[in-house]
Design a protein around this motif. Structure first.
Motif, PDB file in Angstrom:
ATOM      1  N   PRO A 100       0.833  -1.211   0.000  1.00 46.43           N
ATOM      2  CA  PRO A 100       0.000   0.000   0.000  1.00 46.43           C
ATOM      3  C   PRO A 100       0.862   1.253   0.000  1.00 46.43           C
ATOM      4  O   PRO A 100       2.046   1.229   0.368  1.00 46.43           O
ATOM      5  CB  PRO A 100      -0.807  -0.123   1.287  1.00 46.43           C
ATOM      6  N   THR A 101       0.240   2.372  -0.406  1.00 45.25           N
ATOM      7  CA  THR A 101       0.954   3.643  -0.499  1.00 45.25           C
ATOM      8  C   THR A 101       0.414   4.624   0.534  1.00 45.25           C
ATOM      9  O   THR A 101      -0.513   4.325   1.286  1.00 45.25           O
ATOM     10  CB  THR A 101       0.801   4.255  -1.898  1.00 45.25           C
ATOM     11  N   ARG A 102       0.976   5.835   0.526  1.00 44.11           N
ATOM     12  CA  ARG A 102       0.548   6.882   1.435  1.00 44.11           C
ATOM     13  C   ARG A 102      -0.689   7.622   0.926  1.00 44.11           C
ATOM     14  O   ARG A 102      -1.052   8.669   1.467  1.00 44.11           O
ATOM     15  CB  ARG A 102       1.690   7.877   1.646  1.00 44.11           C
ATOM     16  N   SER A 103      -1.351   7.109  -0.096  1.00 44.88           N
ATOM     17  CA  SER A 103      -2.521   7.779  -0.658  1.00 44.88           C
ATOM     18  C   SER A 103      -3.724   7.661   0.277  1.00 44.88           C
ATOM     19  O   SER A 103      -3.984   6.590   0.848  1.00 44.88           O
ATOM     20  CB  SER A 103      -2.874   7.176  -2.021  1.00 44.88           C
ATOM     21  N   LEU A 104      -4.483   8.753   0.406  1.00 42.26           N
ATOM     22  CA  LEU A 104      -5.707   8.750   1.218  1.00 42.26           C
ATOM     23  C   LEU A 104      -6.869   8.083   0.506  1.00 42.26           C
ATOM     24  O   LEU A 104      -7.944   7.935   1.084  1.00 42.26           O
ATOM     25  CB  LEU A 104      -6.093  10.194   1.579  1.00 42.26           C
ATOM     26  N   THR A 105      -6.664   7.665  -0.743  1.00 41.61           N
ATOM     27  CA  THR A 105      -7.753   7.050  -1.514  1.00 41.61           C
ATOM     28  C   THR A 105      -7.745   5.535  -1.431  1.00 41.61           C
ATOM     29  O   THR A 105      -8.552   4.885  -2.095  1.00 41.61           O
ATOM     30  CB  THR A 105      -7.664   7.479  -2.988  1.00 41.61           C
ATOM     31  N   GLU A 106      -6.845   4.947  -0.665  1.00 39.76           N
ATOM     32  CA  GLU A 106      -6.804   3.495  -0.544  1.00 39.76           C
ATOM     33  C   GLU A 106      -6.428   3.114   0.886  1.00 39.76           C
ATOM     34  O   GLU A 106      -5.904   3.926   1.659  1.00 39.76           O
ATOM     35  CB  GLU A 106      -5.804   2.890  -1.535  1.00 39.76           C
ATOM     36  N   ALA A 107      -6.737   1.863   1.222  1.00 45.08           N
ATOM     37  CA  ALA A 107      -6.384   1.358   2.542  1.00 45.08           C
ATOM     38  C   ALA A 107      -4.858   1.296   2.660  1.00 45.08           C
ATOM     39  O   ALA A 107      -4.166   1.070   1.664  1.00 45.08           O
ATOM     40  CB  ALA A 107      -6.997  -0.025   2.742  1.00 45.08           C
ATOM     41  N   PRO A 108      -4.325   1.535   3.866  1.00 49.34           N
ATOM     42  CA  PRO A 108      -5.046   1.681   5.132  1.00 49.34           C
ATOM     43  C   PRO A 108      -5.470   3.101   5.499  1.00 49.34           C
ATOM     44  O   PRO A 108      -6.327   3.286   6.342  1.00 49.34           O
ATOM     45  CB  PRO A 108      -4.035   1.154   6.148  1.00 49.34           C
ATOM     46  N   LEU A 109      -4.864   4.137   4.860  1.00 51.48           N
ATOM     47  CA  LEU A 109      -5.171   5.504   5.280  1.00 51.48           C
ATOM     48  C   LEU A 109      -6.646   5.853   5.060  1.00 51.48           C
ATOM     49  O   LEU A 109      -7.235   6.608   5.837  1.00 51.48           O
ATOM     50  CB  LEU A 109      -4.279   6.499   4.540  1.00 51.48           C
ATOM     51  N   LEU A 110      -7.239   5.305   4.014  1.00 50.31           N
ATOM     52  CA  LEU A 110      -8.657   5.566   3.759  1.00 50.31           C
ATOM     53  C   LEU A 110      -9.524   5.115   4.929  1.00 50.31           C
ATOM     54  O   LEU A 110     -10.546   5.746   5.246  1.00 50.31           O
ATOM     55  CB  LEU A 110      -9.084   4.853   2.466  1.00 50.31           C
TER      56      LEU A 110
END
Length: 611
Positions: A100-110
């Motif tokens: 996973p990446t640091r993007s807010l559009t995917e888990a886990p940050l989402l």
């Protein structure tokens, strides 16, 4: 149903025109509109009262709905789920084919943006934070990030990694790092990168899978930082994958910046000392390296996955070294090797048998020694192929890729080199990737007839340069795959996926007829065990101007009908020039292996060979 009333008017014939009324007509119009104007005023008042009532009802409805929904939420089945179940649901939201990446559009940050309680649950679930992909842009080459901003960006990225991985507590980690750029670093810029790499190295005791995409400059820097680590410091390290940056950044060549290495000055292998002594290492992959890695003291017998993909012929394994590597790695499940067809050294003892009883996927791409293609007789090339494939035995082999492309094989092959391997192994091959010039169509057909269990086939077979009149793949070839009344047992009866590249001499009509013959509607009328085709993917080298709009419409109609029956037919007309897309600056997904380098991916392998 509302019926609109028609109003009589002596001015009907001039309404909606530019006619200007006279003074007398103006008085008549005022008299005529007196009653309708009064009624219009009354209607406006009535609508206002009704609107007020409607607004009051809507407000009441909103209050009641909020009240009801708030109470229904108390009895929601989701709220009665144990926190452990919700945590498991969250874990299943993670990407499965990459980190996973640091993007807010995917888990886990989402998952941290749903509600306060679920945010706390996500942050306290260690399994969500064990994998991460990190990309660092470089300011000196393509201007992705301003020089003044770079130090702050690296520090922010480092702090983010520390916070992310700290939530994983003591669990094993999977980390992929892509360091962009090729130039030299000085001053605070260099110190920032060192600090960033020190952060990655600080988690070494919990490394399980590590993937590094580095330019050679960073290799020595990283090796210096891990110099004091001992094998016992990486007890969980199972997988190492290294991708040498080959001098292309976001599709742009960096000629003149990427250094040229020769002799003893070639870049070292990152983490080399740790790799050779890691007690749990099972998977090792290195791509575009410029060294011969045969002498690495890897724990060969422990390896289950091995990839040595070199973009340079002089860095590929010789036949002797290939046999030695395979003999030393009896537990391989997946293997990808670049092999140079050298003559076997007189002092090398060729084994009679190389048993690979666990091998399921084998991908080999070949080259001849530089400058020797004209000097080596065709019979000698065949003997060298035979010396390798006649000793390998892999009874569980289901996937095979054979790649021998390039100018050195311009004379073509009049045999299938890996036939001894199939005969000796007695395996039931399911997937074949074949990319080599063949001297006749019958050779290709004989090969496919020997694979009755094949379900997926990728063919990049093209005519030898010295015999351009030979058409290995044409409508006749496709006809042998087509189920007809005259031929109820076509070649490859279990075929479900067929990918054809460089189809210069195959017509769209023949391809659609083949797909129709393998569709559900056709198979219901056929006898025998013929599998339904699921995918036909074809790449044409250029558009076909000879096909009319009507014929294209007919083909598209047939393709749509096939799609309703579960058969996807796709073809692409390759342009002579592919325009470069503008990269997204500092994208979270930059550097991710969209076509994964590891595992079974021969198409990517074939496309990225550089001789």
């Amino acid at each position: 149903m509302v019926v609109l009333e028609a109003f009589a008017s002596p001015f009907a014939h001039v309404l909606h025109t530019n006619y200007a009324a006279s003074a007398a007509e103006s008085q008549t119009i005022h008299t005529l509109l007196a009653s309708p104007s009064d009624e219009l005023s009354k209607l406006a008042e009535e609508i206002g009262r009704v609107q007020e009532t409607l607004d009051r009802l809507i407000s009441r409805q909103t209050l009641l709905k909020t009240h009801v929904d708030a109470h229904l939420a108390l009895i929601s089945p989701f709220r009665r789920l144990p926190r452990e179940i919700i945590s498991e649901i969250f874990i299943q939201c993670l990407p499965t084919d990459r980190n996973p990446t640091r993007s807010l559009t995917e888990a886990p940050l989402l998952l941290t943006m749903i509600s306060k309680d679920l945010r706390e649950l996500a942050l306290s679930t260690p399994q969500l934070w064990t994998n991460i992909h990190v990309y660092l842009p470089h300011c000196s080459l393509n201007g992705q990030v301003d020089v003044d901003e770079m130090e702050a960006l690296i520090q922010c990225r480092r702090e983010g990694i520390e916070a992310w991985l700290a939530r994983s507590r003591c669990l094993p980690l999977s980390i992929s790092v892509h360091l962009s750029g090729y130039g030299r670093l000085t001053g605070s810029d260099s110190a920032s990168y060192i600090s960033f790499l020190e952060c990655i190295v600080s988690f070494a005791p919990r490394w399980k899978r590590i993937q590094l995409h580095l330019s050679p400059f960073f290799v020595n820097l990283l090796n210096t930082l891990v110099n004091d680590l001992k094998p016992e410091d990486v007890p969980w390290l199972e997988s190492v994958e290294i991708f040498y940056n080959s001098g292309v950044e976001n599709g742009r060549a960096s000629a003149g910046v990427y250094p040229s290495y020769t002799g003893n000055n070639k870049p070292l292998l990152p983490l080399s000392d740790l790799i050779v002594r890691a007690p749990s290492l099972q998977s090792f992959a290195v791509h575009h390296h410029s060294q011969n890695l045969h002498q690495l003291q890897l724990p060969w017998s422990n390896l289950t996955d091995l990839t040595m993909q070199s973009g340079r012929g002089d860095s590929r394994l010789t036949l002797d070294q290939t046999m030695h590597v395979l003999t030393s790695s009896p537990n391989l499940s997946t293997c990808t090797l670049g092999v140079m067809l050298t003559s076997i050294d007189s002092g090398f003892q060729v084994p009679d048998d190389i048993p690979l009883n666990s091998l399921r996927a084998l991908s080999l791409y070949f080259s001849l020694p530089p400058g020797a293609d004209d000097d080596i007789p065709a019979s000698e090339v065949e003997n060298r192929f035979h010396s390798l494939f006649s000793v390998i035995r892999a009874p569980l082999l289901t996937k095979l890729a054979f790649i021998a492309k390039g100018f050195e094989f311009r004379r073509g092959l009049d045999y299938i080199p890996f036939k001894p391997l199939l005969k000796r192994s007695g395996c039931k091959l399911e997937e074949l990737y074949l990319s080599c010039p063949l001297k006749s169509q019958s050779i290709l057909l004989d090969c496919l007839r020997a694979l009755p269990t094949a379900t997926s086939i990728f063919l990049e077979s093209y005519s030898p340069i010295e015999s351009t009149a030979i058409r290995t793949m044409d409508d006749i070839f496709v006809g042998h795959l087509t189920l007809t009344e005259d031929d109820p047992t076509p070649v490859c009866p279990r075929l479900e996926k067929l990918v054809l590249s460089e189809c210069k001499h195959v017509s769209e009509e023949a391809l659609v007829s083949f797909a129709q013959s393998r569709s559900d509607s056709a198979l219901r009328c056929a006898s025998g065990e013929i599998a339904r085709l699921k995918l036909l993917d074809v790449r044409f080298p250029c558009p076909r101007p000879e096909y009319s709009t009507k014929s294209n419409a007919d083909l598209l109609s047939k393709m749509d009908q096939l799609y309703t029956e579960g058969v996807v037919v796709s073809w692409k007309y390759l342009a002579t020039e592919i325009p470069l897309t503008t990269p997204i600056p500092d994208s979270p997904w930059e550097g991710l292996p969209t076509s994964p380098y590891s595992g079974w991916n021969p198409e990517y392998l074939s496309q990225h060979i550089r001789d």
